[in-house]
Design a protein around this motif. Structure first.
Motif, short mmCIF file in Angstrom:
data_model
loop_
_atom_site.label_atom_id
_atom_site.label_comp_id
_atom_site.label_asym_id
_atom_site.label_seq_id
_atom_site.Cartn_x
_atom_site.Cartn_y
_atom_site.Cartn_z
N ASN A 1 -6.86 -21.82 -2.04
CA ASN A 1 -6.24 -21.21 -3.10
C ASN A 1 -5.44 -20.10 -2.98
O ASN A 1 -6.10 -18.68 -2.67
N MET A 2 -4.04 -19.96 -2.61
CA MET A 2 -3.49 -18.70 -2.28
C MET A 2 -2.31 -18.43 -3.16
O MET A 2 -1.09 -18.75 -2.90
N ASP A 3 -2.77 -18.07 -4.46
CA ASP A 3 -1.78 -17.84 -5.48
C ASP A 3 -0.50 -16.68 -5.33
O ASP A 3 0.75 -16.98 -5.50
N VAL B 1 -5.95 -14.83 6.52
CA VAL B 1 -5.67 -13.91 7.29
C VAL B 1 -4.28 -13.58 7.15
O VAL B 1 -3.49 -14.27 6.55
N PRO B 2 -3.95 -12.18 7.82
CA PRO B 2 -2.68 -11.45 7.72
C PRO B 2 -1.56 -12.66 8.03
O PRO B 2 -1.45 -13.07 9.19
N SER B 3 -0.45 -12.51 7.33
CA SER B 3 0.77 -13.03 7.79
C SER B 3 0.96 -14.40 7.77
O SER B 3 2.03 -15.03 8.31
N LEU C 1 3.81 -6.75 1.20
CA LEU C 1 3.54 -7.68 0.28
C LEU C 1 2.45 -8.43 0.74
O LEU C 1 1.77 -8.95 -0.37
N ASP C 2 2.18 -8.65 1.92
CA ASP C 2 1.11 -9.52 2.37
C ASP C 2 -0.34 -8.84 1.86
O ASP C 2 -1.18 -9.42 1.32
N MET C 3 -0.40 -7.39 1.75
CA MET C 3 -1.63 -6.58 1.36
C MET C 3 -1.67 -6.94 -0.14
O MET C 3 -2.70 -7.35 -0.67
N1 ASP Z 1 -2.80 -12.61 4.24
C1 ASP Z 1 -3.03 -13.42 3.15
C2 ASP Z 1 -4.58 -13.74 2.73
O1 ASP Z 1 -5.41 -13.57 3.55
C3 ASP Z 1 -2.55 -15.03 3.60
C4 ASP Z 1 -0.86 -14.89 3.52
O2 ASP Z 1 -0.14 -14.92 2.63
O3 ASP Z 1 -0.50 -14.47 4.61
O4 ASP Z 1 -5.03 -14.42 1.94
#
Ligand code: ASP
Length: 423
Positions: free
Chosen positions: A313-315, A358-360, A390-392
């Motif tokens: 779930n990555m809204d 995870v990041p990015s 924006l990732d943060m």
């Molecule tokens: N960094 C985001 C997360 O960990 C994932 C992303 O959108 O790259 O939720």
């Protein structure tokens, strides 16, 4: 997370941001003072910057198919594992899907209102890199194409929707057969680990890639290129705020009658942690603990829903992807039809499932959303430089969405202690 690791991550964030600024300055100077110098244009702009920038984009593209495939197989296997949770599982997944679709709709709405890509004319600059427009297919064929005639062919050709379907089916079967297929389950889990490591390695090259991509863009477009990028950022941040303070809080109030302000105040430290690490996965323990200690959500629910949310779930991520689609389409002068917008809602929802916490990684799965509506993947280069910030921000929204859904599901399942919440 060890202190050194944390330092390294923040270090990379800062470096990428500095690379963006340096690229913008370098490119603008070249645009102003060396636009007519053949050596600079041939060797530097169209030589070094082009090769290094495009090389970095290709590395990102290289990750997409294996990363999404392995992470979806593992995600689906994890869902199948939780048969015992039955109803709760279905409800949670339903909530996750609906909030993600709402998020993309908010993003598309905000982006259509602000038009971040207008005024940035990339169609001249990178016309050669623009992908051929997707052949128009009927809705029935589009649906049918989700089922791969040949899954290996789909993998080889990078057809994301069939790949996703195939991965989901494998994951569900792995969960069903349990011990009998432990070896294959381990294989995919380790494949997932390998791809995550590879993503990290590629991201370490990001400062160079970003510098070259932005330098080239700015040397061709001048400082004017900054304005639409700034508008893009504002769009993403605005949509994130709307989702976090609007959509989530309305859902929370409607389903649980809990005080949304109290929820935000109690959950703020977890959001801060997600913001500084840009990693949903790392936030799981803190989120479960906060939900239990401060909101009264039983671990029986959260220990399943929070890790599941951090995986599928990555809204916030899909908000970035929705805005990015409008931004790049406008910058490249590509008109999107209403059917394209529906495709974006569908693929960005699936991309959110395939994005690891995870990041990015959201930037990697963005390639598949672009592909689905025939946008040039090179457009990712435009937004890569500012993506870390924006990732943060989107990670904070990603984990807030998980927590809101968890609280609602817990409330409905009698696993919420209101006295603790109200304290
Ligand atoms: N960094 C985001 C997360 O960990 C994932 C992303 O959108 O790259 O939720």
């Amino acid at each position: 997370m060890s202190e050194t690791k944390k330092k390294k991550k923040l270090g990379l964030t800062t470096t990428i941001f500095l690379a963006l600024l340096a690229g913008a300055v370098c490119g603008s100077l070249l645009h102003r003072f060396a636009a007519d110098v053949p050596f600079v244009q041939n060797v530097l702009v169209n030589g070094v910057f082009y090769v290094a920038g495009q090389g970095f984009i290709r590395l990102m593209q290289m990750l997409v198919v294996p990363l999404v495939f392995c992470s979806l197989v593992c995600g689906a296997a994890a869902i199948g594992d939780t048969k015992t949770l039955g109803k709760v599982g279905v409800k949670t997944i339903g909530f996750y899907l609906v909030t993600t679709m709402l998020a993309i709709s908010v993003a598309l709405g905000v982006a259509r209102l602000i038009n971040p890509g207008r005024g940035l004319d990339m169609s001249q600059v990178q016309a050669a890199e623009t992908a051929a427009p997707a052949a128009s297919l009927s809705f029935a064929d589009t649906l049918l194409n989700i089922i791969p005639k040949n899954p290996i062919g789909a993998l080889a050709g990078g057809d994301m929707l069939p790949i996703i379907l195939f991965a989901l089916i494998i994951g569900v079967i792995l969960a069903k057969l349990q011990d009998k297929v432990q070896l294959v389950t381990n294989f995919f889990q380790q494949g997932n680990d390998i791809m995550m490591e590879m993503t990290m390695m590629v991201m370490r090259l990001a400062p160079v890639g970003v510098f070259c991509l932005i330098s080239k863009t700015f040397s061709e477009l001048g400082v004017e290129a900054m304005k639409p990028m700034f508008k893009y950022m504002v769009c993403v941040l605005l949509a994130l705020v709307l989702q976090c303070l609007g959509v989530y809080q309305l859902l929370l109030a409607a389903f649980t009658r809990l005080n949304p302000l109290k929820f935000i105040r109690k959950f703020a430290p977890v959001m801060g942690f997600a913001f500084s690490t840009a990693t949903s996965n790392a936030t799981i323990p803190l989120s479960i603990e906060t939900l239990e200690d401060k909101m009264g959500v039983s671990r029986r629910i959260s220990s399943f829903t929070v890790p599941l949310g951090a995986t599928i779930n990555m809204d916030g991520t899909s908000i970035m992807q929705g805005v990015a689609v409008v931004f790049v389409a406008q910058a490249f002068g590509i008109a999107l039809t209403p059917a394209d917008y529906l495709t974006v809602i569908a693929t960005a929802t699936l991309a959110s499932i395939g994005t690891a916490g995870v990041p990015s990684v959201g930037l990697v799965t963005l390639a598949m959303v672009f592909d689905s509506v025939g946008l040039p993947v090179a457009g990712i280069g435009l937004i890569m430089g500012i993506d870390r910030i924006l990732d943060m921000a989107r990670t904070a929204v990603n984990i807030t969405g998980d927590a809101v859904c968890t609280t609602i599901v817990a409330h409905q399942d009698g696993a919420l202690d209101r006295a603790v919440f109200d304290k």
